[in-house]
Write an enzyme that holds these catalytic residues in place. Structure first.
Site, mmCIF file in Angstrom:
data_model
loop_
_atom_site.group_PDB
_atom_site.id
_atom_site.type_symbol
_atom_site.label_atom_id
_atom_site.label_comp_id
_atom_site.label_asym_id
_atom_site.label_seq_id
_atom_site.Cartn_x
_atom_site.Cartn_y
_atom_site.Cartn_z
ATOM 1 N N ASP A 77 -27.888 -24.130 30.455
ATOM 2 C CA ASP A 77 -27.869 -25.589 30.549
ATOM 3 C C ASP A 77 -27.649 -25.928 32.022
ATOM 4 O O ASP A 77 -26.750 -25.368 32.655
ATOM 5 C CB ASP A 77 -26.732 -26.137 29.688
ATOM 6 C CG ASP A 77 -26.773 -27.649 29.534
ATOM 7 O OD1 ASP A 77 -26.911 -28.350 30.564
ATOM 8 O OD2 ASP A 77 -26.657 -28.121 28.394
ATOM 9 N N ILE A 78 -28.459 -26.802 32.580
ATOM 10 C CA ILE A 78 -28.317 -27.122 34.013
ATOM 11 C C ILE A 78 -27.183 -28.118 34.281
ATOM 12 O O ILE A 78 -26.854 -28.383 35.425
ATOM 13 C CB ILE A 78 -29.637 -27.624 34.648
ATOM 14 C CG1 ILE A 78 -30.154 -28.861 33.940
ATOM 15 C CG2 ILE A 78 -30.679 -26.517 34.668
ATOM 16 C CD1 ILE A 78 -31.268 -29.565 34.705
ATOM 17 N N GLU B 56 -30.705 -35.738 22.790
ATOM 18 C CA GLU B 56 -31.161 -35.891 24.170
ATOM 19 C C GLU B 56 -32.566 -35.345 24.427
ATOM 20 O O GLU B 56 -33.244 -35.815 25.329
ATOM 21 C CB GLU B 56 -30.144 -35.287 25.158
ATOM 22 C CG GLU B 56 -29.920 -33.797 25.011
ATOM 23 C CD GLU B 56 -28.916 -33.372 23.953
ATOM 24 O OE1 GLU B 56 -28.557 -32.176 23.957
ATOM 25 O OE2 GLU B 56 -28.514 -34.174 23.100
ATOM 26 N N HIS C 59 -26.362 -25.421 21.472
ATOM 27 C CA HIS C 59 -25.533 -25.204 22.655
ATOM 28 C C HIS C 59 -24.553 -24.082 22.328
ATOM 29 O O HIS C 59 -23.882 -24.136 21.284
ATOM 30 C CB HIS C 59 -24.701 -26.456 22.979
ATOM 31 C CG HIS C 59 -25.476 -27.621 23.464
ATOM 32 N ND1 HIS C 59 -25.607 -27.916 24.802
ATOM 33 C CD2 HIS C 59 -26.149 -28.585 22.787
ATOM 34 C CE1 HIS C 59 -26.322 -29.017 24.924
ATOM 35 N NE2 HIS C 59 -26.664 -29.442 23.722
ATOM 36 N N HIS D 240 -32.262 -27.449 19.268
ATOM 37 C CA HIS D 240 -31.573 -26.550 20.181
ATOM 38 C C HIS D 240 -30.109 -26.413 19.808
ATOM 39 O O HIS D 240 -29.515 -27.299 19.202
ATOM 40 C CB HIS D 240 -31.724 -26.984 21.642
ATOM 41 C CG HIS D 240 -31.232 -28.354 21.955
ATOM 42 N ND1 HIS D 240 -31.923 -29.492 21.597
ATOM 43 C CD2 HIS D 240 -30.123 -28.779 22.601
ATOM 44 C CE1 HIS D 240 -31.265 -30.556 22.018
ATOM 45 N NE2 HIS D 240 -30.152 -30.155 22.624
#
Length: 130
Positions: free
Chosen positions: A28-29, A87, A94, A92
């Site tokens: 994750d950026i 988002e 996390h 996805h």
């Protein structure tokens, strides 16, 4: 095509942590913790619970393997899992190394890491992925 699909096929660069024919994991950026990783199916589906049963089962098993690599690379009490999905319209997961439940609060300030730090974190996870 979602931004995550473009990442998975290499159109957009990412810090790859693990991959298979069906799934892709990358940093994750905007991480909450060092090692905060996103796991996605390569086949684009917006809502995780719209995935076929066999696919979601394989997705979770792949995420488990990534979580084990994260835990080896970044010793922690547990690797937390969160599925939010608002988002980006692409399912996805996390995966976030945790020392306490506070480490999973998404409104917490995000870490600011250099490109070198991201590369080192991704390398450590890749080296521990089995």
């Amino acid at each position: 095509m979602s931004i995550f699909s473009k990442i998975a096929c290499g159109e957009i660069p990412s810090y790859k942590c693990a991959e298979s024919e069906k799934f892709y994991a990358f940093l994750d950026i905007n991480p909450l913790q060092k090692g905060h990783t996103l796991v996605i199916p390569r086949r684009e589906v917006d809502y995780i619970f719209d995935m076929e049963d066999d696919d979601i089962a394989e997705f979770q098993v792949f995420a488990k393997r990534v979580a084990k690599a994260i835990k080896k690379a970044f010793p922690c009490i547990k690797v937390g899992q969160a599925v939010l999905g608002l988002e980006v319209p692409h399912a996805h997961i996390h995966l976030i190394p945790m020392q306490s439940e506070k480490d999973m609060i998404f409104s917490n300030p995000k870490l600011s890491l250099s490109q070198e730090e991201f590369e080192e974190i991704a390398r450590k996870i890749r080296e521990n992925f089995e």
